[in-house]
Design a protein around this motif. Sequence first.
Motif, PDB file in Angstrom:
ATOM      1  N   GLY A 224       0.803  -1.218   0.000  1.00  0.00           N
ATOM      2  CA  GLY A 224       0.000   0.000   0.000  1.00  0.00           C
ATOM      3  C   GLY A 224       0.834   1.264   0.000  1.00  0.00           C
ATOM      4  N   VAL A 226       3.317   1.665  -2.037  1.00  0.00           N
ATOM      5  CA  VAL A 226       3.795   1.843  -3.415  1.00  0.00           C
ATOM      6  C   VAL A 226       2.632   1.931  -4.401  1.00  0.00           C
ATOM      7  N   VAL A 227       1.635   1.133  -4.160  1.00  0.00           N
ATOM      8  CA  VAL A 227       0.469   1.107  -5.029  1.00  0.00           C
ATOM      9  C   VAL A 227      -0.720   1.694  -4.283  1.00  0.00           C
ATOM     10  N   LEU A 228      -1.490   2.551  -4.928  1.00  0.00           N
ATOM     11  CA  LEU A 228      -2.693   3.098  -4.309  1.00  0.00           C
ATOM     12  C   LEU A 228      -3.775   2.027  -4.409  1.00  0.00           C
ATOM     13  N   ASP A 230      -6.719   1.918  -3.476  1.00  0.00           N
ATOM     14  CA  ASP A 230      -8.029   2.419  -3.903  1.00  0.00           C
ATOM     15  C   ASP A 230      -8.152   2.449  -5.426  1.00  0.00           C
ATOM     16  N   ALA A 231      -7.005   2.512  -6.120  1.00  0.00           N
ATOM     17  CA  ALA A 231      -7.043   2.632  -7.578  1.00  0.00           C
ATOM     18  C   ALA A 231      -7.255   1.289  -8.257  1.00  0.00           C
TER      19      ALA A 231
ATOM     20  N   MET B   1      -2.269   5.486   1.994  1.00  0.00           N
ATOM     21  CA  MET B   1      -1.058   6.148   1.497  1.00  0.00           C
ATOM     22  C   MET B   1      -1.072   7.608   1.924  1.00  0.00           C
ATOM     23  N   TRP B   9       9.795   7.149  -4.082  1.00  0.00           N
ATOM     24  CA  TRP B   9       9.053   6.186  -4.907  1.00  0.00           C
ATOM     25  C   TRP B   9      10.051   5.334  -5.694  1.00  0.00           C
ATOM     26  N   LEU B  66      -7.895  10.384 -10.471  1.00  0.00           N
ATOM     27  CA  LEU B  66      -8.567   9.801  -9.303  1.00  0.00           C
ATOM     28  C   LEU B  66      -8.571  10.806  -8.168  1.00  0.00           C
ATOM     29  N   GLU B  79     -13.091   6.520  -3.496  1.00  0.00           N
ATOM     30  CA  GLU B  79     -12.330   7.061  -4.610  1.00  0.00           C
ATOM     31  C   GLU B  79     -13.268   7.311  -5.792  1.00  0.00           C
ATOM     32  N   ARG B  81     -13.108   8.164 -10.012  1.00  0.00           N
ATOM     33  CA  ARG B  81     -12.167   8.131 -11.129  1.00  0.00           C
ATOM     34  C   ARG B  81     -12.790   8.720 -12.375  1.00  0.00           C
ATOM     35  N   VAL B 107      -3.328   7.732 -11.837  1.00  0.00           N
ATOM     36  CA  VAL B 107      -2.915   6.359 -11.502  1.00  0.00           C
ATOM     37  C   VAL B 107      -2.940   5.469 -12.734  1.00  0.00           C
ATOM     38  N   GLY B 134      -2.398   0.466 -10.419  1.00  0.00           N
ATOM     39  CA  GLY B 134      -2.522   1.188  -9.156  1.00  0.00           C
ATOM     40  C   GLY B 134      -1.333   2.082  -8.852  1.00  0.00           C
ATOM     41  N   SER B 135      -0.276   1.994  -9.666  1.00  0.00           N
ATOM     42  CA  SER B 135       0.890   2.847  -9.419  1.00  0.00           C
ATOM     43  C   SER B 135       0.485   4.311  -9.554  1.00  0.00           C
TER      44      SER B 135
END
Lengths: 253, 282
Positions: A224, A226-228, A230-231, B1, B9, B66, B79, B81, B107, B134-135
Amino acid sequence: MAKVRYFTALAVDELRGDIAGRLDWYYDPSAGDPRRWEKAGEAIREADIDVVEIRDLLTISAQPHHDDPGNAVAVYNALNGLTPHQASDERLWTYVAHTQGAEYVAARWLSERPSDAVKAAQKVRNHFFARGNRALIRDNGVSRLWWLGYIAHQTDPEEPNRFLEILLHRQDVRSALLERPAVSTNPRVLRRIYDVMVEQWQGERELFQREAFRQWMVNLNRRGGVVLLDALSDDQLRKLIRDEADHALSAVL
Amino acid sequence: MKWEETKSWPYPVLRPNNDDYQKAAFEVNLELDRLPDTTAVEVDADFALGDADLLGLVESGDAEYLLLVRCSTTHFREEFRSCEPHIRRRFENGMLTGRVEIAPFLVACSDLQGFRAERWHPDYDGLSPRFDAGSVLAVDRPSTYWIDSADEQPVTSMFRIAEGNVPSGQWRCRPLEEHVALELSGPDVERLKEARSRFGNTKDLWHIINGVYLPALIWLLCEADRSSDDGDYQDMRWYSALDSALERNECKPLGANDADRVADAQTLLDNPFVEMPVLNIE
Protein backbone atom coordinates in the motif's frame (compact mmCIF):
# COMPACT_ATOMS: atom_id res chain seq x y z
CA MET A 1 -40.98 5.32 19.82
CA ALA A 2 -38.52 7.48 21.72
CA LYS A 3 -36.37 10.23 20.22
CA VAL A 4 -32.61 10.50 20.38
CA ARG A 5 -31.47 12.67 23.30
CA TYR A 6 -28.05 14.14 23.94
CA PHE A 7 -26.25 16.37 26.40
CA THR A 8 -25.33 19.95 25.61
CA ALA A 9 -21.64 20.63 25.01
CA LEU A 10 -21.50 22.55 28.27
CA ALA A 11 -23.03 19.64 30.17
CA VAL A 12 -20.43 17.26 28.75
CA ASP A 13 -17.64 19.63 29.77
CA GLU A 14 -19.05 19.94 33.27
CA LEU A 15 -19.43 16.19 33.67
CA ARG A 16 -15.90 15.65 32.43
CA GLY A 17 -14.63 18.30 34.80
CA ASP A 18 -16.17 16.66 37.86
CA ILE A 19 -15.51 12.94 37.39
CA ALA A 20 -13.60 12.83 40.66
CA GLY A 21 -16.64 14.06 42.54
CA ARG A 22 -18.85 11.30 41.13
CA LEU A 23 -16.44 8.36 41.05
CA ASP A 24 -18.60 6.21 43.31
CA TRP A 25 -21.56 6.56 40.97
CA TYR A 26 -19.52 5.72 37.88
CA TYR A 27 -18.23 2.51 39.40
CA ASP A 28 -21.69 1.49 40.63
CA PRO A 29 -24.44 3.33 38.74
CA SER A 30 -27.10 1.06 40.19
CA ALA A 31 -26.50 2.51 43.64
CA GLY A 32 -28.06 5.86 42.81
CA ASP A 33 -31.12 7.08 40.93
CA PRO A 34 -30.90 5.19 37.61
CA ARG A 35 -32.54 8.06 35.76
CA ARG A 36 -30.72 10.96 37.43
CA TRP A 37 -29.19 12.27 34.21
CA GLU A 38 -32.42 12.01 32.30
CA LYS A 39 -33.89 14.66 34.58
CA ALA A 40 -31.14 17.16 33.91
CA GLY A 41 -33.49 19.56 32.11
CA GLU A 42 -31.58 22.27 30.29
CA ALA A 43 -28.56 20.03 29.93
CA ILE A 44 -30.40 17.75 27.49
CA ARG A 45 -31.52 18.27 23.93
CA GLU A 46 -33.67 16.08 21.73
CA ALA A 47 -33.23 15.29 18.03
CA ASP A 48 -35.92 14.19 15.61
CA ILE A 49 -34.47 10.71 15.20
CA ASP A 50 -36.37 7.64 16.34
CA VAL A 51 -34.55 5.28 18.63
CA VAL A 52 -35.16 2.09 20.59
CA GLU A 53 -33.90 2.15 24.19
CA ILE A 54 -30.83 0.01 24.54
CA ARG A 55 -30.87 -0.52 28.31
CA ASP A 56 -32.46 -3.97 28.08
CA LEU A 57 -30.71 -4.96 24.85
CA LEU A 58 -27.20 -5.09 26.30
CA THR A 59 -25.83 -8.36 27.66
CA ILE A 60 -23.06 -8.86 30.17
CA SER A 61 -21.88 -12.38 30.86
CA ALA A 62 -18.92 -13.84 32.71
CA GLN A 63 -16.75 -13.27 29.62
CA PRO A 64 -17.96 -9.87 28.50
CA HIS A 65 -15.81 -9.59 25.38
CA HIS A 66 -17.75 -12.57 23.98
CA ASP A 67 -20.88 -10.44 24.22
CA ASP A 68 -19.44 -7.69 22.00
CA PRO A 69 -20.67 -9.07 18.65
CA GLY A 70 -24.26 -9.44 19.83
CA ASN A 71 -24.22 -6.13 21.68
CA ALA A 72 -22.76 -4.33 18.67
CA VAL A 73 -25.51 -5.61 16.39
CA ALA A 74 -28.16 -4.75 18.99
CA VAL A 75 -26.95 -1.18 19.52
CA TYR A 76 -26.51 -0.55 15.81
CA ASN A 77 -30.00 -1.83 15.02
CA ALA A 78 -31.53 0.23 17.84
CA LEU A 79 -29.81 3.38 16.55
CA ASN A 80 -29.60 2.67 12.83
CA GLY A 81 -31.34 5.97 12.09
CA LEU A 82 -28.12 7.83 12.87
CA THR A 83 -25.94 9.16 10.08
CA PRO A 84 -22.18 8.74 10.55
CA HIS A 85 -22.02 12.47 11.28
CA GLN A 86 -24.53 12.14 14.12
CA ALA A 87 -22.78 9.02 15.39
CA SER A 88 -19.52 10.92 15.68
CA ASP A 89 -20.97 13.36 18.21
CA GLU A 90 -19.54 13.04 21.71
CA ARG A 91 -22.62 14.70 23.20
CA LEU A 92 -24.82 11.82 22.08
CA TRP A 93 -22.62 9.01 23.34
CA THR A 94 -21.87 10.72 26.62
CA TYR A 95 -25.61 10.96 27.23
CA VAL A 96 -26.29 7.33 26.30
CA ALA A 97 -23.36 6.09 28.39
CA HIS A 98 -24.60 8.09 31.40
CA THR A 99 -28.21 6.95 31.07
CA GLN A 100 -29.34 3.77 29.31
CA GLY A 101 -25.84 2.36 29.06
CA ALA A 102 -24.45 3.28 32.50
CA GLU A 103 -24.75 -0.08 34.19
CA TYR A 104 -23.49 -1.90 31.11
CA VAL A 105 -20.45 0.41 30.74
CA ALA A 106 -19.58 0.04 34.41
CA ALA A 107 -19.94 -3.75 34.31
CA ARG A 108 -18.02 -4.13 31.04
CA TRP A 109 -15.16 -1.70 31.64
CA LEU A 110 -15.07 -0.61 35.29
CA SER A 111 -15.40 -3.92 37.11
CA GLU A 112 -12.06 -3.25 38.78
CA ARG A 113 -11.59 0.11 40.42
CA PRO A 114 -7.96 1.29 40.72
CA SER A 115 -6.99 2.43 44.20
CA ASP A 116 -5.32 5.47 42.62
CA ALA A 117 -8.10 8.04 42.18
CA VAL A 118 -6.42 9.58 39.12
CA LYS A 119 -6.30 6.23 37.33
CA ALA A 120 -9.85 5.49 38.41
CA ALA A 121 -11.00 8.79 36.89
CA GLN A 122 -9.04 8.11 33.70
CA LYS A 123 -10.92 4.85 33.18
CA VAL A 124 -14.20 6.72 33.56
CA ARG A 125 -13.05 9.37 31.10
CA ASN A 126 -12.16 6.69 28.57
CA HIS A 127 -15.38 4.72 28.69
CA PHE A 128 -18.13 7.20 29.60
CA PHE A 129 -16.94 10.01 27.33
CA ALA A 130 -15.85 10.11 23.68
CA ARG A 131 -13.50 12.94 22.84
CA GLY A 132 -11.87 12.25 19.49
CA ASN A 133 -12.06 9.58 16.83
CA ARG A 134 -10.18 6.89 18.65
CA ALA A 135 -12.36 7.32 21.69
CA LEU A 136 -15.50 6.89 19.58
CA ILE A 137 -14.30 3.76 17.82
CA ARG A 138 -12.33 2.10 20.60
CA ASP A 139 -13.08 3.44 24.05
CA ASN A 140 -16.54 4.80 24.78
CA GLY A 141 -18.52 1.84 26.10
CA VAL A 142 -21.51 2.40 23.81
CA SER A 143 -20.22 4.24 20.75
CA ARG A 144 -17.65 1.51 20.08
CA LEU A 145 -20.56 -0.95 19.81
CA TRP A 146 -22.43 1.24 17.33
CA TRP A 147 -19.36 1.73 15.15
CA LEU A 148 -18.56 -1.98 15.25
CA GLY A 149 -22.11 -2.63 14.10
CA TYR A 150 -21.82 0.03 11.40
CA ILE A 151 -18.59 -1.40 9.98
CA ALA A 152 -20.00 -4.92 10.21
CA HIS A 153 -23.10 -3.95 8.22
CA GLN A 154 -20.95 -2.16 5.66
CA THR A 155 -18.62 -5.12 5.18
CA ASP A 156 -20.97 -8.10 5.52
CA PRO A 157 -24.54 -6.82 5.37
CA GLU A 158 -25.92 -10.39 5.13
CA GLU A 159 -24.08 -11.69 8.20
CA PRO A 160 -22.77 -8.87 10.39
CA ASN A 161 -22.55 -11.21 13.38
CA ARG A 162 -20.12 -13.44 11.49
CA PHE A 163 -17.97 -10.41 10.65
CA LEU A 164 -17.79 -9.40 14.30
CA GLU A 165 -17.16 -12.92 15.54
CA ILE A 166 -14.17 -13.25 13.22
CA LEU A 167 -12.69 -9.82 13.79
CA LEU A 168 -13.18 -9.69 17.52
CA HIS A 169 -11.96 -13.14 18.45
CA ARG A 170 -8.46 -11.75 19.04
CA GLN A 171 -7.20 -8.32 20.03
CA ASP A 172 -4.41 -8.09 17.43
CA VAL A 173 -6.87 -8.87 14.62
CA ARG A 174 -9.24 -6.24 15.92
CA SER A 175 -6.47 -3.65 16.31
CA ALA A 176 -5.02 -4.30 12.86
CA LEU A 177 -8.30 -4.14 11.00
CA LEU A 178 -10.59 -1.85 12.96
CA GLU A 179 -8.30 0.60 14.67
CA ARG A 180 -6.05 1.29 11.70
CA PRO A 181 -7.91 3.83 9.57
CA ALA A 182 -6.03 2.92 6.37
CA VAL A 183 -7.79 -0.44 6.44
CA SER A 184 -10.98 -0.05 8.46
CA THR A 185 -12.08 3.09 6.65
CA ASN A 186 -11.38 1.52 3.27
CA PRO A 187 -14.50 -0.60 2.75
CA ARG A 188 -13.24 -2.26 -0.42
CA VAL A 189 -9.94 -3.28 1.10
CA LEU A 190 -11.57 -4.44 4.31
CA ARG A 191 -14.12 -6.45 2.36
CA ARG A 192 -11.41 -8.29 0.36
CA ILE A 193 -9.37 -8.97 3.49
CA TYR A 194 -12.51 -10.25 5.19
CA ASP A 195 -13.26 -12.59 2.24
CA VAL A 196 -9.92 -14.31 2.75
CA MET A 197 -10.45 -14.45 6.50
CA VAL A 198 -13.85 -16.09 6.10
CA GLU A 199 -12.31 -18.86 3.98
CA GLN A 200 -9.58 -19.35 6.54
CA TRP A 201 -12.09 -19.28 9.40
CA GLN A 202 -14.04 -22.07 7.79
CA GLY A 203 -10.87 -24.02 7.03
CA GLU A 204 -7.53 -24.59 8.71
CA ARG A 205 -7.23 -21.07 10.15
CA GLU A 206 -3.49 -20.97 9.43
CA LEU A 207 -3.67 -17.28 8.61
CA PHE A 208 -5.07 -16.61 12.06
CA GLN A 209 -1.84 -17.73 13.67
CA ARG A 210 -0.36 -14.63 15.21
CA GLU A 211 2.85 -14.51 13.18
CA ALA A 212 1.15 -15.33 9.87
CA PHE A 213 -1.50 -12.68 10.38
CA ARG A 214 1.07 -10.10 11.38
CA GLN A 215 3.18 -10.87 8.31
CA TRP A 216 0.11 -10.57 6.08
CA MET A 217 -0.61 -7.10 7.47
CA VAL A 218 3.04 -6.07 7.05
CA ASN A 219 2.95 -7.24 3.43
CA LEU A 220 -0.24 -5.31 2.72
CA ASN A 221 1.14 -2.23 4.39
CA ARG A 222 4.26 -2.42 2.24
CA ARG A 223 2.31 -2.86 -0.98
CA GLY A 224 0.00 0.00 0.00
CA GLY A 225 3.00 2.31 0.27
CA VAL A 226 3.80 1.84 -3.42
CA VAL A 227 0.47 1.11 -5.03
CA LEU A 228 -2.69 3.10 -4.31
CA LEU A 229 -4.98 0.25 -3.31
CA ASP A 230 -8.03 2.42 -3.90
CA ALA A 231 -7.04 2.63 -7.58
CA LEU A 232 -7.25 -1.13 -8.13
CA SER A 233 -10.30 -2.81 -9.54
CA ASP A 234 -12.08 -5.35 -7.33
CA ASP A 235 -10.41 -8.25 -9.16
CA GLN A 236 -6.96 -6.66 -8.93
CA LEU A 237 -7.48 -5.93 -5.24
CA ARG A 238 -8.71 -9.44 -4.54
CA LYS A 239 -5.65 -10.93 -6.25
CA LEU A 240 -3.21 -8.65 -4.45
CA ILE A 241 -4.66 -9.43 -1.02
CA ARG A 242 -4.73 -13.17 -1.66
CA ASP A 243 -1.20 -13.15 -3.06
CA GLU A 244 0.10 -11.39 0.04
CA ALA A 245 -1.75 -13.85 2.26
CA ASP A 246 -0.03 -16.70 0.41
CA HIS A 247 3.35 -14.99 0.76
CA ALA A 248 2.79 -14.55 4.49
CA LEU A 249 1.89 -18.19 4.93
CA SER A 250 4.91 -19.31 2.90
CA ALA A 251 7.21 -17.13 4.94
CA VAL A 252 5.94 -18.28 8.30
CA LEU A 253 4.87 -21.88 7.94
CA MET B 1 -1.06 6.15 1.50
CA LYS B 2 -0.15 9.38 3.31
CA TRP B 3 1.01 12.51 1.58
CA GLU B 4 4.70 13.12 2.20
CA GLU B 5 6.53 15.73 0.18
CA THR B 6 9.81 13.82 0.46
CA LYS B 7 8.41 10.33 -0.08
CA SER B 8 10.70 8.03 -2.06
CA TRP B 9 9.05 6.19 -4.91
CA PRO B 10 10.57 3.28 -6.86
CA TYR B 11 9.71 5.06 -10.12
CA PRO B 12 9.29 8.65 -11.37
CA VAL B 13 6.24 10.45 -10.04
CA LEU B 14 5.15 13.89 -11.21
CA ARG B 15 4.57 15.93 -8.04
CA PRO B 16 5.22 19.34 -6.45
CA ASN B 17 8.77 20.40 -5.58
CA ASN B 18 10.33 17.38 -7.22
CA ASP B 19 12.37 16.91 -10.37
CA ASP B 20 11.46 13.35 -11.38
CA TYR B 21 9.85 15.12 -14.34
CA GLN B 22 11.60 18.13 -15.87
CA LYS B 23 9.45 21.16 -16.68
CA ALA B 24 6.16 19.44 -16.15
CA ALA B 25 3.37 19.87 -13.61
CA PHE B 26 0.26 18.21 -12.24
CA GLU B 27 -2.02 20.72 -10.60
CA VAL B 28 -5.55 20.22 -9.38
CA ASN B 29 -7.98 23.00 -8.56
CA LEU B 30 -10.39 21.91 -5.85
CA GLU B 31 -13.54 23.65 -4.72
CA LEU B 32 -15.80 22.50 -1.96
CA ASP B 33 -19.24 24.06 -1.56
CA ARG B 34 -21.30 23.42 1.48
CA LEU B 35 -25.08 23.36 1.13
CA PRO B 36 -26.66 25.74 3.66
CA ASP B 37 -27.82 24.35 7.01
CA THR B 38 -26.55 20.85 6.27
CA THR B 39 -23.31 18.95 6.16
CA ALA B 40 -23.94 18.06 2.49
CA VAL B 41 -21.14 19.25 0.23
CA GLU B 42 -20.29 19.34 -3.45
CA VAL B 43 -16.72 18.81 -4.53
CA ASP B 44 -15.45 20.07 -7.85
CA ALA B 45 -11.98 19.09 -9.11
CA ASP B 46 -10.23 20.26 -12.28
CA PHE B 47 -7.05 18.40 -13.21
CA ALA B 48 -4.26 20.11 -15.19
CA LEU B 49 -1.72 17.57 -16.43
CA GLY B 50 1.33 19.07 -18.13
CA ASP B 51 3.15 16.10 -19.59
CA ALA B 52 2.50 14.72 -23.09
CA ASP B 53 3.47 11.13 -22.31
CA LEU B 54 1.24 10.94 -19.26
CA LEU B 55 -1.58 12.56 -21.23
CA GLY B 56 -1.03 9.85 -23.82
CA LEU B 57 -1.65 7.20 -21.15
CA VAL B 58 -4.93 8.85 -20.23
CA GLU B 59 -6.02 9.00 -23.85
CA SER B 60 -5.21 5.33 -24.39
CA GLY B 61 -7.09 4.33 -21.25
CA ASP B 62 -3.97 3.16 -19.42
CA ALA B 63 -4.20 5.87 -16.77
CA GLU B 64 -6.99 7.86 -15.17
CA TYR B 65 -7.57 10.76 -12.81
CA LEU B 66 -8.57 9.80 -9.30
CA LEU B 67 -9.87 11.79 -6.37
CA LEU B 68 -9.60 10.16 -2.94
CA VAL B 69 -11.93 11.57 -0.29
CA ARG B 70 -11.27 10.66 3.34
CA CYS B 71 -13.05 11.58 6.53
CA SER B 72 -11.83 9.61 9.52
CA THR B 73 -14.53 11.01 11.82
CA THR B 74 -17.31 9.36 9.84
CA HIS B 75 -15.19 6.40 8.78
CA PHE B 76 -15.59 7.49 5.16
CA ARG B 77 -13.22 6.71 2.33
CA GLU B 78 -14.12 6.57 -1.34
CA GLU B 79 -12.33 7.06 -4.61
CA PHE B 80 -13.73 8.68 -7.74
CA ARG B 81 -12.17 8.13 -11.13
CA SER B 82 -12.42 9.67 -14.53
CA CYS B 83 -10.65 9.69 -17.87
CA GLU B 84 -11.78 13.31 -18.18
CA PRO B 85 -9.85 16.03 -16.28
CA HIS B 86 -12.90 16.99 -14.27
CA ILE B 87 -14.57 15.22 -11.33
CA ARG B 88 -17.62 16.54 -9.53
CA ARG B 89 -19.31 14.72 -6.68
CA ARG B 90 -21.95 15.44 -4.11
CA PHE B 91 -21.85 14.03 -0.57
CA GLU B 92 -25.17 13.83 1.20
CA ASN B 93 -25.95 15.28 4.61
CA GLY B 94 -24.39 13.21 7.37
CA MET B 95 -21.70 11.47 5.33
CA LEU B 96 -18.87 13.85 6.18
CA THR B 97 -18.03 15.82 9.29
CA GLY B 98 -14.94 17.25 10.92
CA ARG B 99 -11.66 16.99 9.02
CA VAL B 100 -12.03 15.97 5.37
CA GLU B 101 -9.01 15.34 3.19
CA ILE B 102 -9.24 15.30 -0.61
CA ALA B 103 -6.23 13.93 -2.46
CA PRO B 104 -5.82 14.02 -6.27
CA PHE B 105 -3.84 11.44 -8.25
CA LEU B 106 -3.10 10.17 -11.71
CA VAL B 107 -2.92 6.36 -11.50
CA ALA B 108 -2.11 3.44 -13.76
CA CYS B 109 -5.18 1.36 -14.64
CA SER B 110 -3.13 -1.71 -15.47
CA ASP B 111 0.50 -2.86 -15.56
CA LEU B 112 2.39 -0.53 -17.90
CA GLN B 113 4.90 -2.42 -19.99
CA GLY B 114 7.93 -0.39 -21.05
CA PHE B 115 6.48 3.04 -20.28
CA ARG B 116 8.95 5.92 -20.52
CA ALA B 117 8.40 9.67 -20.47
CA GLU B 118 10.59 12.09 -22.37
CA ARG B 119 10.72 14.50 -19.48
CA TRP B 120 12.07 12.11 -16.91
CA HIS B 121 15.11 13.32 -15.03
CA PRO B 122 18.35 12.15 -16.68
CA ASP B 123 19.01 9.97 -13.64
CA TYR B 124 16.37 7.59 -15.06
CA ASP B 125 18.18 7.19 -18.39
CA GLY B 126 18.71 3.52 -19.16
CA LEU B 127 16.39 2.40 -16.37
CA SER B 128 13.12 0.57 -16.87
CA PRO B 129 11.01 1.24 -13.80
CA ARG B 130 8.10 -1.08 -13.22
CA PHE B 131 4.59 0.33 -13.13
CA ASP B 132 1.98 -2.03 -11.70
CA ALA B 133 -1.75 -1.41 -11.80
CA GLY B 134 -2.52 1.19 -9.16
CA SER B 135 0.89 2.85 -9.42
CA VAL B 136 0.77 6.57 -8.73
CA LEU B 137 1.98 8.39 -11.83
CA ALA B 138 1.28 11.93 -10.60
CA VAL B 139 0.06 13.44 -7.34
CA ASP B 140 -0.76 16.90 -6.05
CA ARG B 141 -0.90 18.07 -2.44
CA PRO B 142 -4.12 17.03 -0.69
CA SER B 143 -6.52 19.71 0.50
CA THR B 144 -8.07 19.77 3.94
CA TYR B 145 -11.50 21.07 4.79
CA TRP B 146 -13.47 21.22 8.00
CA ILE B 147 -17.15 20.42 7.96
CA ASP B 148 -18.92 21.13 11.21
CA SER B 149 -22.59 21.41 11.91
CA ALA B 150 -23.54 24.76 13.33
CA ASP B 151 -26.23 23.52 15.67
CA GLU B 152 -25.69 24.29 19.35
CA GLN B 153 -22.01 25.00 18.95
CA PRO B 154 -21.43 28.39 20.51
CA VAL B 155 -18.48 30.42 19.32
CA THR B 156 -16.88 29.97 22.74
CA SER B 157 -16.59 26.22 22.04
CA MET B 158 -13.63 26.87 19.76
CA PHE B 159 -11.62 27.92 22.82
CA ARG B 160 -10.01 25.41 25.18
CA ILE B 161 -8.54 26.29 28.54
CA ALA B 162 -4.99 24.99 28.84
CA GLU B 163 -2.00 25.42 31.07
CA GLY B 164 0.83 27.41 29.54
CA ASN B 165 3.95 29.33 30.35
CA VAL B 166 2.02 32.43 31.33
CA PRO B 167 2.54 34.70 34.35
CA SER B 168 0.01 34.21 37.09
CA GLY B 169 -2.94 36.55 36.64
CA GLN B 170 -2.63 36.79 32.87
CA TRP B 171 -3.88 34.73 29.92
CA ARG B 172 -3.04 34.49 26.29
CA CYS B 173 -4.49 32.98 23.08
CA ARG B 174 -2.68 30.46 20.97
CA PRO B 175 -4.34 29.22 17.75
CA LEU B 176 -3.85 25.49 17.19
CA GLU B 177 -5.15 23.27 14.42
CA GLU B 178 -8.42 22.18 15.98
CA HIS B 179 -9.08 24.86 18.54
CA VAL B 180 -7.71 28.00 20.13
CA ALA B 181 -5.94 27.51 23.43
CA LEU B 182 -6.64 29.98 26.22
CA GLU B 183 -3.41 29.60 28.16
CA LEU B 184 -3.09 30.43 31.80
CA SER B 185 -0.81 29.45 34.65
CA GLY B 186 -1.63 26.16 36.38
CA PRO B 187 -3.42 27.65 39.39
CA ASP B 188 -5.34 30.08 37.19
CA VAL B 189 -6.53 27.19 34.99
CA GLU B 190 -8.06 25.56 38.04
CA ARG B 191 -9.61 28.83 39.19
CA LEU B 192 -11.20 29.50 35.83
CA LYS B 193 -12.49 25.95 35.41
CA GLU B 194 -13.95 25.98 38.87
CA ALA B 195 -15.63 29.31 38.23
CA ARG B 196 -17.07 28.04 34.93
CA SER B 197 -18.34 24.93 36.61
CA ARG B 198 -19.86 26.83 39.52
CA PHE B 199 -21.42 29.62 37.52
CA GLY B 200 -22.02 27.71 34.28
CA ASN B 201 -25.78 27.82 34.58
CA THR B 202 -26.05 31.25 36.16
CA LYS B 203 -25.95 34.81 34.93
CA ASP B 204 -22.56 35.28 36.62
CA LEU B 205 -21.05 33.36 33.71
CA TRP B 206 -21.44 36.56 31.66
CA HIS B 207 -18.64 38.14 33.71
CA ILE B 208 -16.33 35.40 32.49
CA ILE B 209 -17.53 35.81 28.93
CA ASN B 210 -16.98 39.57 29.02
CA GLY B 211 -13.68 39.36 30.83
CA VAL B 212 -12.03 36.50 28.97
CA TYR B 213 -13.88 35.18 25.94
CA LEU B 214 -14.86 38.52 24.45
CA PRO B 215 -11.32 39.99 24.33
CA ALA B 216 -9.99 36.60 23.21
CA LEU B 217 -12.47 36.55 20.34
CA ILE B 218 -11.64 40.12 19.34
CA TRP B 219 -7.96 39.20 19.25
CA LEU B 220 -8.67 36.04 17.26
CA LEU B 221 -10.75 37.85 14.65
CA CYS B 222 -8.08 40.52 14.20
CA GLU B 223 -5.33 37.92 14.04
CA ALA B 224 -7.22 35.90 11.42
CA ASP B 225 -7.81 39.10 9.38
CA ARG B 226 -4.15 40.08 9.63
CA SER B 227 -2.85 36.74 8.44
CA SER B 228 -5.40 36.05 5.72
CA ASP B 229 -2.90 36.78 2.93
CA ASP B 230 -0.38 34.35 4.42
CA GLY B 231 -2.97 31.61 4.77
CA ASP B 232 -1.50 30.60 8.13
CA TYR B 233 -4.81 29.65 9.67
CA GLN B 234 -7.08 28.81 6.78
CA ASP B 235 -6.71 25.05 7.07
CA MET B 236 -7.50 25.10 10.76
CA ARG B 237 -10.79 23.81 12.05
CA TRP B 238 -11.66 26.88 14.12
CA TYR B 239 -11.04 29.16 11.14
CA SER B 240 -13.89 27.73 9.05
CA ALA B 241 -16.19 27.64 12.10
CA LEU B 242 -15.41 31.28 12.82
CA ASP B 243 -15.95 32.29 9.21
CA SER B 244 -19.28 30.45 9.18
CA ALA B 245 -20.34 32.20 12.39
CA LEU B 246 -19.53 35.58 10.85
CA GLU B 247 -21.57 34.72 7.79
CA ARG B 248 -24.57 33.56 9.81
CA ASN B 249 -24.51 36.84 11.72
CA GLU B 250 -24.10 38.93 8.56
CA CYS B 251 -20.65 40.19 9.58
CA LYS B 252 -17.78 40.71 7.18
CA PRO B 253 -15.79 37.55 6.39
CA LEU B 254 -12.31 36.85 7.71
CA GLY B 255 -9.70 38.77 5.76
CA ALA B 256 -11.90 41.82 5.24
CA ASN B 257 -9.91 45.05 5.51
CA ASP B 258 -12.52 47.25 7.08
CA ALA B 259 -14.32 45.02 9.53
CA ASP B 260 -15.19 46.27 13.00
CA ARG B 261 -14.10 43.23 14.97
CA VAL B 262 -14.95 44.72 18.37
CA ALA B 263 -18.56 45.00 17.23
CA ASP B 264 -18.48 41.63 15.43
CA ALA B 265 -17.17 39.78 18.50
CA GLN B 266 -19.99 41.20 20.59
CA THR B 267 -22.50 40.13 17.94
CA LEU B 268 -21.12 36.59 17.88
CA LEU B 269 -21.41 36.41 21.67
CA ASP B 270 -24.96 37.79 21.71
CA ASN B 271 -24.00 41.18 23.12
CA PRO B 272 -22.61 40.01 26.45
CA PHE B 273 -22.14 43.51 27.88
CA VAL B 274 -25.79 44.00 28.80
CA GLU B 275 -26.02 40.52 30.34
CA MET B 276 -23.60 41.23 33.16
CA PRO B 277 -25.44 40.94 36.47
CA VAL B 278 -23.76 44.09 37.85
CA LEU B 279 -25.60 46.08 35.19
CA ASN B 280 -28.93 44.53 36.00
CA ILE B 281 -29.24 44.93 39.73
CA GLU B 282 -32.61 46.35 40.62
